[in-house]
Design a protein around this motif. Structure first.
Motif, PDB file in Angstrom:
ATOM      1  N   MET A   1       7.235   6.997   1.167  1.00 12.26           N
ATOM      2  CA  MET A   1       6.354   5.983   1.753  1.00 12.26           C
ATOM      3  C   MET A   1       5.262   5.621   0.756  1.00 12.26           C
ATOM      4  O   MET A   1       4.564   6.485   0.271  1.00 12.26           O
ATOM      5  N   THR A   2       5.150   4.358   0.391  1.00 10.52           N
ATOM      6  CA  THR A   2       4.096   3.932  -0.526  1.00 10.52           C
ATOM      7  C   THR A   2       3.209   2.854   0.084  1.00 10.52           C
ATOM      8  O   THR A   2       2.086   2.673  -0.329  1.00 10.52           O
ATOM      9  N   GLY A   3       3.716   2.126   1.068  1.00 14.78           N
ATOM     10  CA  GLY A   3       2.911   1.091   1.692  1.00 14.78           C
ATOM     11  C   GLY A   3       1.838   1.707   2.566  1.00 14.78           C
ATOM     12  O   GLY A   3       2.098   2.609   3.360  1.00 14.78           O
ATOM     13  N   ILE A   4       0.601   1.261   2.407  1.00 21.73           N
ATOM     14  CA  ILE A   4      -0.518   1.794   3.186  1.00 21.73           C
ATOM     15  C   ILE A   4      -1.040   0.686   4.089  1.00 21.73           C
ATOM     16  O   ILE A   4      -1.605  -0.300   3.606  1.00 21.73           O
ATOM     17  N   GLU A   5      -0.826   0.857   5.378  1.00 22.62           N
ATOM     18  CA  GLU A   5      -1.311  -0.103   6.360  1.00 22.62           C
ATOM     19  C   GLU A   5      -2.405   0.491   7.243  1.00 22.62           C
ATOM     20  O   GLU A   5      -3.239  -0.243   7.768  1.00 22.62           O
ATOM     21  N   ARG A   6      -2.373   1.810   7.413  1.00 28.78           N
ATOM     22  CA  ARG A   6      -3.354   2.499   8.241  1.00 28.78           C
ATOM     23  C   ARG A   6      -3.842   3.727   7.476  1.00 28.78           C
ATOM     24  O   ARG A   6      -3.047   4.479   6.921  1.00 28.78           O
ATOM     25  N   ALA A   7      -5.151   3.912   7.440  1.00 31.55           N
ATOM     26  CA  ALA A   7      -5.726   5.049   6.717  1.00 31.55           C
ATOM     27  C   ALA A   7      -6.835   5.676   7.546  1.00 31.55           C
ATOM     28  O   ALA A   7      -7.510   4.998   8.329  1.00 31.55           O
ATOM     29  N   ALA A   8      -7.010   6.963   7.364  1.00 30.87           N
ATOM     30  CA  ALA A   8      -8.123   7.679   7.975  1.00 30.87           C
ATOM     31  C   ALA A   8      -8.991   8.240   6.865  1.00 30.87           C
ATOM     32  O   ALA A   8      -8.478   8.834   5.914  1.00 30.87           O
ATOM     33  N   VAL A   9     -10.291   8.038   6.964  1.00 27.73           N
ATOM     34  CA  VAL A   9     -11.222   8.549   5.964  1.00 27.73           C
ATOM     35  C   VAL A   9     -12.140   9.552   6.645  1.00 27.73           C
ATOM     36  O   VAL A   9     -12.853   9.212   7.590  1.00 27.73           O
ATOM     37  N   VAL A  10     -12.081  10.790   6.177  1.00 29.84           N
ATOM     38  CA  VAL A  10     -12.904  11.861   6.729  1.00 29.84           C
ATOM     39  C   VAL A  10     -14.089  12.072   5.789  1.00 29.84           C
ATOM     40  O   VAL A  10     -13.930  12.628   4.703  1.00 29.84           O
ATOM     41  N   GLY A  11     -15.250  11.594   6.196  1.00 32.10           N
ATOM     42  CA  GLY A  11     -16.435  11.667   5.352  1.00 32.10           C
ATOM     43  C   GLY A  11     -16.884  10.279   4.935  1.00 32.10           C
ATOM     44  O   GLY A  11     -16.178   9.597   4.209  1.00 32.10           O
ATOM     45  N   THR A  12     -18.049   9.873   5.415  1.00 31.36           N
ATOM     46  CA  THR A  12     -18.515   8.501   5.168  1.00 31.36           C
ATOM     47  C   THR A  12     -19.737   8.469   4.259  1.00 31.36           C
ATOM     48  O   THR A  12     -20.681   7.727   4.487  1.00 31.36           O
ATOM     49  N   GLY A  13     -19.715   9.286   3.210  1.00 28.37           N
ATOM     50  CA  GLY A  13     -20.748   9.203   2.186  1.00 28.37           C
ATOM     51  C   GLY A  13     -20.420   8.094   1.208  1.00 28.37           C
ATOM     52  O   GLY A  13     -19.650   7.172   1.512  1.00 28.37           O
ATOM     53  N   LEU A  14     -20.965   8.186   0.023  1.00 27.93           N
ATOM     54  CA  LEU A  14     -20.741   7.160  -1.005  1.00 27.93           C
ATOM     55  C   LEU A  14     -19.256   6.973  -1.305  1.00 27.93           C
ATOM     56  O   LEU A  14     -18.747   5.852  -1.290  1.00 27.93           O
ATOM     57  N   ILE A  15     -18.543   8.074  -1.563  1.00 24.87           N
ATOM     58  CA  ILE A  15     -17.151   7.980  -1.998  1.00 24.87           C
ATOM     59  C   ILE A  15     -16.246   7.551  -0.854  1.00 24.87           C
ATOM     60  O   ILE A  15     -15.443   6.621  -0.992  1.00 24.87           O
ATOM     61  N   GLY A  16     -16.362   8.224   0.286  1.00 24.40           N
ATOM     62  CA  GLY A  16     -15.499   7.891   1.412  1.00 24.40           C
ATOM     63  C   GLY A  16     -15.675   6.460   1.881  1.00 24.40           C
ATOM     64  O   GLY A  16     -14.691   5.745   2.135  1.00 24.40           O
ATOM     65  N   THR A  17     -16.910   6.014   1.985  1.00 19.91           N
ATOM     66  CA  THR A  17     -17.167   4.646   2.440  1.00 19.91           C
ATOM     67  C   THR A  17     -16.691   3.629   1.405  1.00 19.91           C
ATOM     68  O   THR A  17     -16.163   2.563   1.759  1.00 19.91           O
ATOM     69  N   SER A  18     -16.844   3.945   0.119  1.00 17.68           N
ATOM     70  CA  SER A  18     -16.375   3.031  -0.919  1.00 17.68           C
ATOM     71  C   SER A  18     -14.853   2.902  -0.873  1.00 17.68           C
ATOM     72  O   SER A  18     -14.306   1.795  -1.029  1.00 17.68           O
ATOM     73  N   ILE A  19     -14.150   4.018  -0.672  1.00 12.85           N
ATOM     74  CA  ILE A  19     -12.688   3.966  -0.543  1.00 12.85           C
ATOM     75  C   ILE A  19     -12.313   3.109   0.662  1.00 12.85           C
ATOM     76  O   ILE A  19     -11.416   2.256   0.588  1.00 12.85           O
ATOM     77  N   ALA A  20     -12.996   3.331   1.781  1.00 11.41           N
ATOM     78  CA  ALA A  20     -12.698   2.570   2.992  1.00 11.41           C
ATOM     79  C   ALA A  20     -12.929   1.077   2.780  1.00 11.41           C
ATOM     80  O   ALA A  20     -12.123   0.243   3.204  1.00 11.41           O
ATOM     81  N   LEU A  21     -14.028   0.720   2.129  1.00 10.82           N
ATOM     82  CA  LEU A  21     -14.324  -0.695   1.878  1.00 10.82           C
ATOM     83  C   LEU A  21     -13.257  -1.322   0.983  1.00 10.82           C
ATOM     84  O   LEU A  21     -12.849  -2.471   1.203  1.00 10.82           O
ATOM     85  N   ALA A  22     -12.805  -0.569  -0.020  1.00 13.38           N
ATOM     86  CA  ALA A  22     -11.765  -1.090  -0.912  1.00 13.38           C
ATOM     87  C   ALA A  22     -10.465  -1.312  -0.140  1.00 13.38           C
ATOM     88  O   ALA A  22      -9.785  -2.330  -0.331  1.00 13.38           O
ATOM     89  N   LEU A  23     -10.111  -0.394   0.749  1.00 13.13           N
ATOM     90  CA  LEU A  23      -8.893  -0.547   1.538  1.00 13.13           C
ATOM     91  C   LEU A  23      -9.005  -1.706   2.515  1.00 13.13           C
ATOM     92  O   LEU A  23      -8.035  -2.442   2.738  1.00 13.13           O
TER      93      LEU A  23
END
Length: 366
Positions: free
Chosen positions: A1-23
């Motif tokens: 599986m390589t397609g990412i349609e749904r993601a869960a981010v555990v931790g909403t600091g600088l890194i986690g929130t930045s990853i979420a915003l990019a997704l």
């Protein structure tokens, strides 16, 4: 599986929130969770995703990213796997060897857990400092174990690329040695330099220029976070700090004439040797697109007023001159309503750029 349609981010600091915003910029449905409710609420308000605790995904996410301190990553991954939160799991901790060992000890499923480390950050922290482009053009280390499923590795690789990063696969031990060299030891060294400023008087600090700001920038990071990082990578960092200390002590001895073989010209050569090795080491830092730094860029200094829109007008003028800016740095003038934009361009473009900007009324100091 390589397609990412749904993601869960555990931790909403600088890194986690930045990853979420990019997704989110790629249309990925993102669910967020964090024990700090204020941090979680702010990340959601920024558009990084929806709260996982109140809106369960209903079915496993394609990938779960644990953006938490190294000490808690293994337990969080094990809990997430037990809940069936996602098909694939990764993390963003800046050390890997200890995290993997503890994950194995806790019984994590290493076939679906692909340890990772996005090599992007800021001296600021928290979701308010997050940026969707934080990892753009950065390396993203992936340290899968021998048990990792190829499909899980492919999904973690796709995550890195969706965030604009370049995946780099290496062993956990090699990763920890590398980050000690390019991140952890430099942070401690920067902190040591910045700590000296506590003894400076106001007159001395008023003379602070871009040099000391560049050297000490990362020292503004969260001390609690960095204690945790260094605690998990002590050996490689300590070895490098000892080497740095030897260089500094040897140079200090030479400058004071204390070293028995360092007198006069020999002492100057000892100092020159460190400065020369430092310059050559600096030139090895990769530049644009991962290429080795090219020290041949010409810097065109342009005085700009400290007012809204000034930098934008300058970039428009550079664009009109059909010149590509390879790099840019802003040097501020304390107490003055101006700054200097240091525009790095190819040598053959410098003269034409200077002429065009000067004709347009800009103060150019070529």
């Amino acid at each position: 599986m390589t397609g990412i349609e749904r993601a869960a981010v555990v931790g909403t600091g600088l890194i986690g929130t930045s990853i979420a915003l990019a997704l989110r910029e790629h249309g990925v449905e993102v669910f967020l969770t964090d024990p700090d409710t204020a941090s979680l609420r702010l990340a959601c308000d920024l558009g990084a995703g929806r709260p996982l605790d109140t809106e369960a995904p209903g079915r496993p996410a394609d990938i779960a990213i644990v953006a938490a301190p190294p000490a808690v990553v293994p337990a969080v991954v094990r809990d997430a796997q037990h809940r069936g939160l996602a098909h694939v799991y990764t993390d963003a901790a800046s050390v890997k060897d200890g995290v993997i060992a503890e994950a194995v000890r806790r019984g994590c499923d290493m076939s679906t857990f692909v340890p990772g480390h996005p090599m992007g950050g800021r001296e600021k922290h928290g979701p308010s400092a997050a940026r969707a482009d934080l990892f753009l053009g950065r390396s993203w280390a992936l340290c899968p174990t021998a048990k990792a499923d190829p499909g899980a590795v492919a999904t973690a690789t796709a995550l890195a690329r969706m965030c604009g990063a370049e995946p780099v696969t290496l062993s956990a031990a090699a990763h920890d040695r590398a980050v000690a060299l390019v991140s952890h030891a430099p942070h401690v060294t920067a902190a040591a330099v910045a700590a000296r400023l506590l003894g400076g008087d106001d007159t001395a600090l008023a003379l602070a220029g871009q040099g000391v700001r560049d050297v000490t920038r990362v020292a503004g990071g969260d001390p609690a976070l960095w204690v945790e990082i260094l605690r998990n990578n002590p050996g490689p960092v300590a070895e490098l700090l000892e080497e740095i200390a030897d260089d500094l002590q040897g140079t200090a001895d030479a400058m004071r004439g204390r070293a028995p073989d360092q007198v006069g010209a020999a002492a100057q050569e000892r100092v020159r040797d460190l400065l020369d090795r430092g310059r050559r080491g600096h030139d090895r830092i990769p530049g644009k697109h991962g290429a080795q730094r090219t020290p041949a860029y010409t810097v065109v200094p342009v005085v700009i007023p400290d007012e809204p829109g000034a930098l934008g007008r300058l970039f428009v003028a550079v664009g009109a001159a059909q010149v590509n800016i390879e790099d840019v740095r802003i040097d501020h003038s304390p107490g003055l309503p101006v700054g200097v934009a240091q525009l790095s361009v190819l040598p053959e473009a410098a003269a034409e750029l200077s002429r065009t900007l000067a004709e347009g009324g800009w103060s150019v100091h070529a």
